[in-house]
Write an enzyme that holds these catalytic residues in place. Structure first.
Site, short mmCIF file in Angstrom:
data_model
loop_
_atom_site.label_atom_id
_atom_site.label_comp_id
_atom_site.label_asym_id
_atom_site.label_seq_id
_atom_site.Cartn_x
_atom_site.Cartn_y
_atom_site.Cartn_z
N ASN A 174 3.70 8.33 -19.81
CA ASN A 174 4.27 8.00 -18.51
C ASN A 174 3.21 8.23 -17.44
OD1 ASN A 174 7.11 7.95 -19.62
ND2 ASN A 174 6.62 10.10 -19.93
N TYR B 177 5.44 11.59 -23.67
CA TYR B 177 4.69 11.75 -22.42
C TYR B 177 3.81 10.57 -22.06
CZ TYR B 177 6.34 16.50 -23.07
OH TYR B 177 7.12 17.60 -23.27
N HIS C 217 0.83 -1.20 0.00
CA HIS C 217 0.00 0.00 0.00
C HIS C 217 0.86 1.25 0.00
CE1 HIS C 217 -3.25 2.56 2.16
NE2 HIS C 217 -3.31 2.70 0.85
N HIS D 107 6.12 17.77 -16.55
CA HIS D 107 6.97 16.62 -16.86
C HIS D 107 8.22 16.61 -15.97
CE1 HIS D 107 8.43 13.29 -19.18
NE2 HIS D 107 9.53 13.94 -19.54
N ASP E 8 7.49 5.47 -21.01
CA ASP E 8 7.88 5.25 -22.41
C ASP E 8 9.38 5.02 -22.48
OD1 ASP E 8 9.15 7.84 -22.40
OD2 ASP E 8 7.29 8.79 -23.06
#
EC number: 5.4.99.62
Length: 128
Positions: free
Chosen positions: A119, A117, A20, A95, A28
């Site tokens: 990700n 992007y 948890h 990013h 990518d």
């Protein structure tokens, strides 16, 4: 041998160790992989396996309570953004911030995705 689910032994084992609150970065092929987290590199050739395929397989096996992605994905890669839309408690950061946050992940799963992007940092939940 497993009958279904994730067959890659390194990835299946890494997933079994998650708890948890642990972070899983699905990224990518171009995302810088931080030092520290365990890495399972699935990239084979450009585009294989895709971000969509890997994310789908992981979501079938993980309990996810939250997710973080780069806001740039919405404009630069609408297909990847659409894949993220149903994730719980999805938040967007820059990013640059996502790269910084990824250093705290417990596991990095690198895909062969060759679109920008693609990700996401998943936060593991519990099944009860």
């Amino acid at each position: 041998m497993k009958r279904h689910g994730i067959l890659n032994r390194h990835l299946a084992g890494a997933l079994a160790e998650l708890g948890h609150g642990d972070g899983v970065l699905v990224c990518d092929a171009g995302m810088p992989v931080p030092a520290g987290p365990r890495v399972v590199d699935l990239a084979f050739v450009a585009g294989v396996p895709s971000f969509a395929e890997v994310l789908s397989g992981l979501l079938a096996e993980l309990v996810v309570e939250g997710a973080t992605a780069a806001g740039e994905v919405r404009e630069a890669n609408p297909a990847a953004a659409a894949l993220l839309a149903d994730l719980p408690e999805l938040r967007f950061v820059t990013h640059t911030e996502l790269k910084e946050l990824s250093a705290g992940a417990r596991l990095v799963v690198r895909t062969g995705e060759a679109r920008p992007y693609a990700n996401v940092l998943l936060r593991c939940g519990v099944f009860f």
